[in-house]
Motif scaffolding. Sequence first.
Motif, PDB file in Angstrom:
ATOM      1  N   LEU A 260      13.923  76.213  98.610  1.00  0.00           N
ATOM      2  CA  LEU A 260      12.989  76.265  97.483  1.00  0.00           C
ATOM      3  C   LEU A 260      13.582  75.684  96.205  1.00  0.00           C
ATOM      4  O   LEU A 260      12.873  75.530  95.208  1.00  0.00           O
ATOM      5  N   TRP A 261      14.869  75.352  96.217  1.00  0.00           N
ATOM      6  CA  TRP A 261      15.529  74.901  94.988  1.00  0.00           C
ATOM      7  C   TRP A 261      14.886  73.634  94.427  1.00  0.00           C
ATOM      8  O   TRP A 261      14.815  73.456  93.199  1.00  0.00           O
ATOM      9  N   SER A 262      14.414  72.755  95.315  1.00  0.00           N
ATOM     10  CA  SER A 262      13.822  71.504  94.833  1.00  0.00           C
ATOM     11  C   SER A 262      12.525  71.759  94.074  1.00  0.00           C
ATOM     12  O   SER A 262      12.128  70.956  93.216  1.00  0.00           O
ATOM     13  N   VAL A 263      11.845  72.886  94.375  1.00  0.00           N
ATOM     14  CA  VAL A 263      10.646  73.256  93.618  1.00  0.00           C
ATOM     15  C   VAL A 263      11.049  73.679  92.199  1.00  0.00           C
ATOM     16  O   VAL A 263      10.377  73.347  91.220  1.00  0.00           O
ATOM     17  N   GLY A 264      12.176  74.391  92.111  1.00  0.00           N
ATOM     18  CA  GLY A 264      12.658  74.824  90.800  1.00  0.00           C
ATOM     19  C   GLY A 264      12.965  73.658  89.873  1.00  0.00           C
ATOM     20  O   GLY A 264      12.818  73.771  88.648  1.00  0.00           O
ATOM     21  N   VAL A 265      13.372  72.531  90.439  1.00  0.00           N
ATOM     22  CA  VAL A 265      13.671  71.343  89.627  1.00  0.00           C
ATOM     23  C   VAL A 265      12.443  70.917  88.827  1.00  0.00           C
ATOM     24  O   VAL A 265      12.539  70.552  87.647  1.00  0.00           O
TER      25      VAL A 265
ATOM     26  N   ASP B  44       9.287  91.871  91.180  1.00  0.00           N
ATOM     27  CA  ASP B  44      10.632  91.566  91.647  1.00  0.00           C
ATOM     28  C   ASP B  44      11.015  90.111  91.435  1.00  0.00           C
ATOM     29  O   ASP B  44      12.071  89.678  91.877  1.00  0.00           O
ATOM     30  N   ASN B  45      10.148  89.325  90.810  1.00  0.00           N
ATOM     31  CA  ASN B  45      10.460  87.930  90.540  1.00  0.00           C
ATOM     32  C   ASN B  45       9.665  87.466  89.327  1.00  0.00           C
ATOM     33  O   ASN B  45       8.822  88.193  88.808  1.00  0.00           O
ATOM     34  N   SER B  46       9.940  86.250  88.880  1.00  0.00           N
ATOM     35  CA  SER B  46       9.332  85.734  87.653  1.00  0.00           C
ATOM     36  C   SER B  46       8.137  84.823  87.917  1.00  0.00           C
ATOM     37  O   SER B  46       7.696  84.122  87.009  1.00  0.00           O
ATOM     38  N   TRP B  47       7.644  84.798  89.143  1.00  0.00           N
ATOM     39  CA  TRP B  47       6.538  83.883  89.449  1.00  0.00           C
ATOM     40  C   TRP B  47       5.348  84.145  88.533  1.00  0.00           C
ATOM     41  O   TRP B  47       4.793  83.224  87.929  1.00  0.00           O
TER      42      TRP B  47
ATOM     43  N   LEU C 165      10.158  80.231  82.487  1.00  0.00           N
ATOM     44  CA  LEU C 165      10.186  79.155  83.484  1.00  0.00           C
ATOM     45  C   LEU C 165      11.601  78.965  84.024  1.00  0.00           C
ATOM     46  O   LEU C 165      11.793  78.729  85.223  1.00  0.00           O
ATOM     47  N   ARG C 166      12.583  79.065  83.143  1.00  0.00           N
ATOM     48  CA  ARG C 166      13.979  78.927  83.574  1.00  0.00           C
ATOM     49  C   ARG C 166      14.370  80.062  84.521  1.00  0.00           C
ATOM     50  O   ARG C 166      15.012  79.822  85.557  1.00  0.00           O
ATOM     51  N   ASP C 167      13.961  81.290  84.201  1.00  0.00           N
ATOM     52  CA  ASP C 167      14.277  82.428  85.076  1.00  0.00           C
ATOM     53  C   ASP C 167      13.672  82.231  86.463  1.00  0.00           C
ATOM     54  O   ASP C 167      14.316  82.524  87.482  1.00  0.00           O
ATOM     55  N   TYR C 168      12.439  81.741  86.487  1.00  0.00           N
ATOM     56  CA  TYR C 168      11.783  81.509  87.771  1.00  0.00           C
ATOM     57  C   TYR C 168      12.509  80.412  88.549  1.00  0.00           C
ATOM     58  O   TYR C 168      12.717  80.530  89.768  1.00  0.00           O
ATOM     59  N   SER C 169      12.919  79.360  87.853  1.00  0.00           N
ATOM     60  CA  SER C 169      13.631  78.262  88.507  1.00  0.00           C
ATOM     61  C   SER C 169      14.952  78.740  89.085  1.00  0.00           C
ATOM     62  O   SER C 169      15.334  78.349  90.195  1.00  0.00           O
ATOM     63  N   ILE C 170      15.664  79.581  88.343  1.00  0.00           N
ATOM     64  CA  ILE C 170      16.940  80.105  88.833  1.00  0.00           C
ATOM     65  C   ILE C 170      16.727  80.903  90.112  1.00  0.00           C
ATOM     66  O   ILE C 170      17.521  80.817  91.060  1.00  0.00           O
ATOM     67  N   CYS C 171      15.653  81.665  90.164  1.00  0.00           N
ATOM     68  CA  CYS C 171      15.324  82.413  91.391  1.00  0.00           C
ATOM     69  C   CYS C 171      15.075  81.460  92.554  1.00  0.00           C
ATOM     70  O   CYS C 171      15.541  81.694  93.676  1.00  0.00           O
TER      71      CYS C 171
END
Length: 605
Positions: free
Chosen positions: A369-374, A322-325, A356-362
Motif C-alpha cells: 500500500l506504500w505506493s498509494v501513500g505517495v 484505528d487509522n487516519s483514513w 494526510l501525512r499521518d495516513y500516508s505513513i500508515c
Amino acid sequence: MAGPVSPQTCKKKLYTISWERTLYNPFVRKLVNESCGAFTSLQIKAGTDGQISSSELIKSSHQYRCIMNACIEDLNQAADLANSVESNQALQEMSEIFYKAELVWNLCEILYLENPLGILPHLLEWIRIHFPNAVEETGTVLASPNPGLHESYWKALYGLVFQLRLESATKLLRIHPDFQSEAFQSAYELLKKMPVFSANSTVSAPEFTFRWNHWKEECESRTQAGDFFESKDLELLLEILCGKEEAFEKVGDHFETWYQRMITQLTFTQPTIGTLSLGDEAEQFFASLIGLDDLTSLDATLLAVLRRDTRKVIGEMQGVLDNSWFTAHLADLLYHAGALQSFEDINSLQLRETLLRDYSICLFSHQSLWSVGVLYLDHCPNVGSATLEHLLTRLPCQSEMKATKIISLAERRKLTSVVTSVCRVMGRRALANRRLGAAVAWAVKAQDAPLATYAADAVLKSYLQDSDFTSTDLLDSLGAGLLASDRLAFLGKYREFHRLYNSNDFHSAAGLLISLISSRIAPKYFWTVLLMDALPLLETNPPVFTSEQTYELMQSLQELTSSFQDDAEINPHPNCQLNSDKTMLITLALSRNLAKCFVQQTVCD
C-alpha cells in the motif's frame, strides 16, 4: 448494511481493532485504492488555486460514501461466509466501524457541504437512509395474511409517520379493518393534508409555519373533541402528530438511537429549526434523555457535527478509529469547502497536511500500500516532499522490481537523495550475493565513487579467479557511467583491451595497455597481470610496441619489483604474485622486443 447500535449496547462492548484487521484486510483494500482515486480526482478539480464548486464537493463526498458502503457490503457478505465464529465476529466489527464512519460522514456532508436553510428535511433523509427498519417492518406486515391485524401493524405505521413517509402511512391506514369508521377517516384526512417542509419547497419559512400551526391546531382540537377516543392507537398517533412529549415517551422503544428520536421530535415540534440552533438543541436533548455522563465516542462526534465543531469531530474520530483514513479524507474535503477549523497553533492547511501525512505513513507500513501513500504526499505542498523523501529512503527493498519502482517515483519527484540511497542498498546487496555486474550497475546509478570502486575491485578479483569477466554485456553498456570512479574507468578500459586483442587489433591493444600502465590508474595488485598480458604482444613480429613503449614497460617492471614486497595492497592470488620466473619471462620478452625495434629502425633508415 450493518444496523445502528443503541447507546445502551455500545456501553457493553469494547472493540480493539488493529491495522492488520482494517485497512490491511483484503475486503478493505478495495476501499483504500478506490478512495485514493476519488482523492486525486478531487485535487485535480480543485486545481492549483484550490477553488472548487460546492456541487463538485458534494459529488466527491457522495463518491467517498459509495466507496464506504461498498466496503460495508463486502464485509457483511464475507462475514456471512466466514468459516469460524471468530472470523465472523471480526468482520462484523469492522463492518460496524465503517457503518458508523459513514453515518458521521453523511451528517458532515449535510451540515458542512450542503448547509441548507431548512436543515430538518435533510436530517430526516439521513435518518431514512440509516434506519430502514420502518420500511422493512411495513413489508413484513403487508406480507402477512391479514395485515390490518398484524401484531406489528401500529409499530410499522408509527415508524412510517416518524420518517414522514406519509403516502405509505396512509396506504397502510387504509387496509385496517376499521378504516371506514369516523376516527380512521379523520386521522386519514389529517395525514393527507399534513404540511411538509421539504428541501426543495418554494414556500417560505413564515408561510409554512403559518400552515403548520393551523394544521396542528386542527389536530389538537379534534383530539380534545374526543374524535379518537375509541382507538387508543389512533389517539397516540394524533398525539405524535401534535408533538406531545408524553407521546414520544410512550413510543420511546421504537427508536434505536437518541438522534433518531430527536430528529423525529423536532420534525413535529420545530420543523423549521435553523442550523445554528441545532447544536444546542441536540445537547439539551441528549442530556435530558440519556445524560452527558453516558456519552460515547459516537455520541460525542455526532454532537460535535451538529454544533459544527470541526476540531472536535476530527479529535474524536482520531481517538476512536484505528487509522487516519476517515479524518484525512474528510479534512481534505472540508478544507476545500473552507469549513476546516484551525487548531490552537495549526492553521487549516497545516491540519489538512498533518492528517494526510499521518495516513500516508500508515500506508507506508504495508508492503503493497506504500505506493498509494505517495499520491497523498504529492498533494501536501509544505511537508509532502520531505516526508516522502524520509519514507522512501527507509522503505525496505525486497526485490529489484520494488527498488526500480521506488527509484522511478523518486526521479519523477526529483528526490535525488532517495535514488542514491536505494541504489547504494541494492549495490551492497548485489555484492553480498556475488552479483558483481548488477553491483557495478547500481553503484554507477548511485554515482557513489567508493561503492563503484569496491564493486570494480570485486569484478577484477573475480577475473583473477576465473580468468573471465562476469556480466560482460552489462559492463560494456555502462558508457559514461564508467567515470563514476577511477577503478571503474580502469575496468572499462581493460575490458576494451580484451576486445581489441580478441579482434586481432594488436596495435590498438598495445597502445591501450601502455596507457593503462603508464597512467597508474590500475590497482597495484593488478600490475603483474597487465605486464603478463603484454607478453604475447611483445612476441609479435613485426613488433607492436615501440622502443619508447618498451622502455615504459621496463620502468613499470622495475618499479613493481622494487615496491611489491612493501606494498600494502597485497592480493594473495597467484596471478598477482611477481615471482622470479615471471620477472625473467617479462624481462626477456622486453629485451627481444627492444632488439626487434632497433632492427626495424635500422632497416627503415
